[in-house]
Design a protein around this motif. Structure first.
Motif, PDB file in Angstrom:
ATOM      1  N   ASP A   1      -6.234   1.964   9.293  1.00  0.00           N
ATOM      2  CA  ASP A   1      -7.381   1.796   8.410  1.00  0.00           C
ATOM      3  C   ASP A   1      -8.481   2.808   8.748  1.00  0.00           C
ATOM      4  OD1 ASP A   1      -8.895   0.671   6.425  1.00  0.00           O
ATOM      5  OD2 ASP A   1      -9.734  -0.896   7.708  1.00  0.00           O
ATOM      6  N   GLU A   2      -8.687   2.978  10.028  1.00  0.00           N
ATOM      7  CA  GLU A   2      -9.713   3.908  10.494  1.00  0.00           C
ATOM      8  C   GLU A   2      -9.412   5.341  10.092  1.00  0.00           C
ATOM      9  OE1 GLU A   2     -11.043   5.613  14.840  1.00  0.00           O
ATOM     10  OE2 GLU A   2     -10.641   3.462  14.681  1.00  0.00           O
ATOM     11  N   GLU A   3      -8.141   5.772  10.284  1.00  0.00           N
ATOM     12  CA  GLU A   3      -7.752   7.148   9.967  1.00  0.00           C
ATOM     13  C   GLU A   3      -7.814   7.416   8.469  1.00  0.00           C
ATOM     14  OE1 GLU A   3      -7.120   9.723  11.925  1.00  0.00           O
ATOM     15  OE2 GLU A   3      -7.556   8.520  13.714  1.00  0.00           O
ATOM     16  N   ILE A   4      -7.417   6.445   7.675  1.00  0.00           N
ATOM     17  CA  ILE A   4      -7.440   6.637   6.221  1.00  0.00           C
ATOM     18  C   ILE A   4      -8.878   6.724   5.710  1.00  0.00           C
ATOM     19  CG2 ILE A   4      -6.907   5.508   4.020  1.00  0.00           C
ATOM     20  CD1 ILE A   4      -4.309   4.538   5.310  1.00  0.00           C
ATOM     21  N   LYS A   5      -9.759   5.897   6.289  1.00  0.00           N
ATOM     22  CA  LYS A   5     -11.170   5.954   5.881  1.00  0.00           C
ATOM     23  C   LYS A   5     -11.803   7.288   6.248  1.00  0.00           C
ATOM     24  CE  LYS A   5     -12.250   1.044   5.746  1.00  0.00           C
ATOM     25  NZ  LYS A   5     -13.012  -0.084   6.341  1.00  0.00           N
TER      26      LYS A   5
ATOM     27  N   PHE B   1       0.832  -1.205   0.000  1.00  0.00           N
ATOM     28  CA  PHE B   1       0.000   0.000   0.000  1.00  0.00           C
ATOM     29  C   PHE B   1       0.871   1.262   0.000  1.00  0.00           C
ATOM     30  CE2 PHE B   1      -2.213   3.337   2.410  1.00  0.00           C
ATOM     31  CZ  PHE B   1      -3.395   3.451   1.692  1.00  0.00           C
ATOM     32  N   LYS B   2       1.853   1.286   0.890  1.00  0.00           N
ATOM     33  CA  LYS B   2       2.743   2.443   0.972  1.00  0.00           C
ATOM     34  C   LYS B   2       3.507   2.654  -0.337  1.00  0.00           C
ATOM     35  CE  LYS B   2       6.741   4.212   3.551  1.00  0.00           C
ATOM     36  NZ  LYS B   2       7.750   3.923   4.598  1.00  0.00           N
TER      37      LYS B   2
ATOM     38  N   LYS C   1      -3.295  13.504  -4.970  1.00  0.00           N
ATOM     39  CA  LYS C   1      -3.074  14.869  -4.491  1.00  0.00           C
ATOM     40  C   LYS C   1      -2.610  14.908  -3.037  1.00  0.00           C
ATOM     41  CE  LYS C   1      -5.454  19.323  -4.035  1.00  0.00           C
ATOM     42  NZ  LYS C   1      -6.743  20.039  -4.219  1.00  0.00           N
ATOM     43  N   ASP C   2      -3.252  14.130  -2.175  1.00  0.00           N
ATOM     44  CA  ASP C   2      -2.938  14.182  -0.738  1.00  0.00           C
ATOM     45  C   ASP C   2      -2.093  12.984  -0.284  1.00  0.00           C
ATOM     46  OD1 ASP C   2      -4.381  16.569  -0.232  1.00  0.00           O
ATOM     47  OD2 ASP C   2      -6.246  15.410  -0.332  1.00  0.00           O
ATOM     48  N   LYS C   3      -1.251  12.500  -1.147  1.00  0.00           N
ATOM     49  CA  LYS C   3      -0.513  11.290  -0.770  1.00  0.00           C
ATOM     50  C   LYS C   3       0.433  11.514   0.412  1.00  0.00           C
ATOM     51  CE  LYS C   3       3.384  11.531  -4.074  1.00  0.00           C
ATOM     52  NZ  LYS C   3       4.048  10.814  -5.184  1.00  0.00           N
ATOM     53  N   GLU C   4       0.968  12.748   0.570  1.00  0.00           N
ATOM     54  CA  GLU C   4       1.860  13.018   1.704  1.00  0.00           C
ATOM     55  C   GLU C   4       1.114  12.870   3.028  1.00  0.00           C
ATOM     56  OE1 GLU C   4       5.002  13.294   1.485  1.00  0.00           O
ATOM     57  OE2 GLU C   4       4.973  13.286  -0.708  1.00  0.00           O
ATOM     58  N   LEU C   5      -0.159  13.250   3.045  1.00  0.00           N
ATOM     59  CA  LEU C   5      -0.981  13.113   4.250  1.00  0.00           C
ATOM     60  C   LEU C   5      -1.209  11.638   4.570  1.00  0.00           C
ATOM     61  CD1 LEU C   5      -2.619  14.531   6.439  1.00  0.00           C
ATOM     62  CD2 LEU C   5      -4.581  14.537   4.877  1.00  0.00           C
TER      63      LEU C   5
END
Length: 561
Positions: free
Chosen positions: A310-314, A281-282, A291-295
């Motif tokens: 998983d929770e934060e990414i969702k 995934f990384k 666009k927000d891949k750094e985040l």
């Protein structure tokens, strides 16, 4: 050590000196009573010069009150001589500012003399050439210096410091030859979300076709051993961890079964399940243009818990849709990997190729093949072929090493210079320093070596210290034979013998003979010379003009060798 010297008189002046009234008539008759000593009694090369301390003692009632002597130390050798700085001594009534020698009590003077080293003077004699004149009592013709006597005071020159093996710490650059090379081919079977069944279209991809070809081609190929085919199951990190662990296991099993049927031949498999593929995934996010891949990557760094990640990414609703459509589907897979071990040419096959046509080998085969030979001439031939065909810095460097070990220093430098043009490497700089030192260019050697921090460069800097006459400092960085050379040069014979304990080379035996002579054991010296000559005949010529063995010159035992 004081000794009374037999004086060599200058015969051409005898008639003038003995038949005329002059101030040094009586001095000449008793010149045999003048004593000389020299420390060391056998001159030694130290750095680039030869230095000695001379002492001349005149007996009581010898030196005429109005006489002046000019004493010039001269290093005499076959084919030439080198004169040192003259010393002037005078009688009590001479109105000059030279060293005064009283008539009644006699006296002495000391002088340190230094000569630049000339290899032709390796077997030489240091003599004092005296010229005499009268101050003012006799006629004008006696007030000019004329030859008086010549006194030998020392033998020379011991060049032990030059006996170091200056090419000991040359460095070969390694080859990348592998006796077994592992090759591989992989393919992926992709799955729908939360499913483990293999769809038919996944077995007709170009990847699967290439994998099939690889397996079939290497199954019975000569010198190739096909390994097990790995079936690695993965799940995308967007569901419960326990569920994904089971799912990845099922995918590895179904992927293996489906591919095995499609392949249609016997093969061995390794099945493994890796659960949620956070690493994959990384990697995919890093390579994407999201666009927000750094985040997203920051979240991966902040949380070690897969559940929390998983929770934060969702929670990132603005990017999760992109991830769900572009990234996560690529992680739902079974990765199939086939490997094969390919045997390279054997040592015997490589040698046969060298004999038939060395240019039939590739670069790494040439580089390795050279290591199979002991003679530097054989190594040099192979490295030269590699250098010419592939213009490779390693080949030129190793050619330079092989040439330097043969004593072909000019050719070695040329090869190393070419290596340096192609690549900047510490091994090349080290070897250029070694060659410069072996050619006698100490300053050039220091330029190459001083900035390096490698083990071999430090040893070579110790050899530079030895060449400059800094024997104690040199000994700190040397070992074995080269350490023994430094210790002998510094007069530490016991330490030198310890350093030589495990050394069996011809040069080591020769150095043992030098030590034996310095210890007064001529029998041991002869035995060690005999051993040295049996291993390296060229040392015979060296011994013939080595002042260390001067006491053996002309003896039956020495001549028999």
């Amino acid at each position: 050590m004081k000794r009374l010297v037999k004086v060599s008189l200058i015969l051409s002046c005898m008639a003038l000196v003995l038949s005329s009234c002059n101030c040094y008539k009586k001095m000449l008759k008793k010149v045999d009573t003048v004593q000389t000593s020299c420390t060391p009694a056998v001159l030694s090369l130290k750095g680039s010069t030869v230095t000695a301390d001379i002492k001349v003692t005149f007996p009581p009632k010898y030196f005429d009150e109005v006489a002046v002597l000019k004493v010039t130390p001269v290093l005499v050798f076959e084919g030439g001589e080198i004169a040192g700085t003259p010393k002037f001594v005078q009688g009590e009534n001479v109105k000059d500012n030279y060293t005064v020698i009283p008539w009644k009590t006699g006296g002495s003077y000391t002088q340190t003399v230094t000569f630049p080293y000339d290899p032709k003077a390796r077997l030489s004699t240091l003599e004092l050439r005296m010229e005499s004149k009268c101050s003012n009592k006799c006629s004008k013709k006696y007030r000019e210096f004329i030859p008086f006597a010549a006194m030998p005071v020392a033998q020379g020159i011991s060049t032990v410091q030059n006996d170091a093996n200056q090419t000991s710490y040359l460095v070969y650059m390694p080859d990348n030859f592998k006796k077994v090379t592992t090759i591989s081919q992989d393919a992926e079977i992709l799955y729908q979300i939360n499913k483990a069944n293999v769809r038919k279209d996944q077995l007709t991809s170009d990847q699967i076709k290439m994998l099939n070809d690889f397996v079939k081609e290497n199954a019975d190929k000569e010198k190739v051993t096909l390994g097990n085919i790995a079936a690695k199951g993965y799940a995308s990190p967007d569901g419960p961890v326990k569920f994904n662990d089971e799912l990845s296991k099922k995918r590895s099993e179904t992927g293996k079964e489906a591919y095995s049927k499609q392949l249609g031949m016997d093969a061995k498999y390794d099945i493994a399940a890796y659960g949620e593929d956070w690493d994959g995934f990384k990697e995919l996010v890093e390579k994407s243009d999201i666009k927000d891949k750094e985040l997203i990557l920051q979240v991966l760094q902040m949380y070690s818990s897969p559940v929390k990640r998983d929770e934060e990414i969702k929670n990132m609703s603005s990017v999760f849709k992109v991830l769900a459509e572009e990234i996560l589907p690529q992680l739902r897979r079974t990765k199939l990997v086939a490997t094969a071990d390919v045997q390279s040419k054997t040592d015997a096959e490589l040698k046969a190729a060298v004999d038939q046509n060395v240019n039939s080998l590739d670069l790494e085969e040439m580089m390795y093949a050279a290591t199979l030979y002991k003679k530097n001439s054989e190594k040099a031939m192979i490295y030269e072929a590699a250098a010419k065909k592939y213009n490779d810095a390693r080949a030129y460097n190793n050619l330079g090493v092989a040439l330097a070990k043969q004593g072909k220093l000019d050719q070695a430098k040329k090869a190393l210079d070419q290596a340096a043009k192609l690549q900047s490497a510490p091994e090349i700089s080290n070897n250029l320093g070694v060659v410069a030192l072996a050619q006698g260019n100490v300053a050039e050697a220091k330029k190459y070596l001083s900035s390096l921090n490698t083990k071999d460069a430090k040893r070579n800097m110790a050899l530079v210290e030895l060449a400059e006459g800094n024997y104690s400092e040199a000994a700190k960085g040397l070992s074995g034979y080269n350490l023994a050379v430094a210790e002998v040069a510094n007069g530490n014979l016991a330490k030198a013998k310890t350093a030589l304990a495990k050394e069996k080379s011809a040069d080591a035996d020769y150095l043992r003979a030098v030590i034996a002579m310095r210890e007064g054991d001529s029998k041991a010296a002869i035995a060690n010379l005999k051993s040295a000559f049996s291993k390296k005949k060229s040392l015979k010529e060296k011994a013939k003009t080595d002042v260390e063995f001067a006491k053996l010159f002309g003896t039956t035992e020495f001549l028999a060798l």
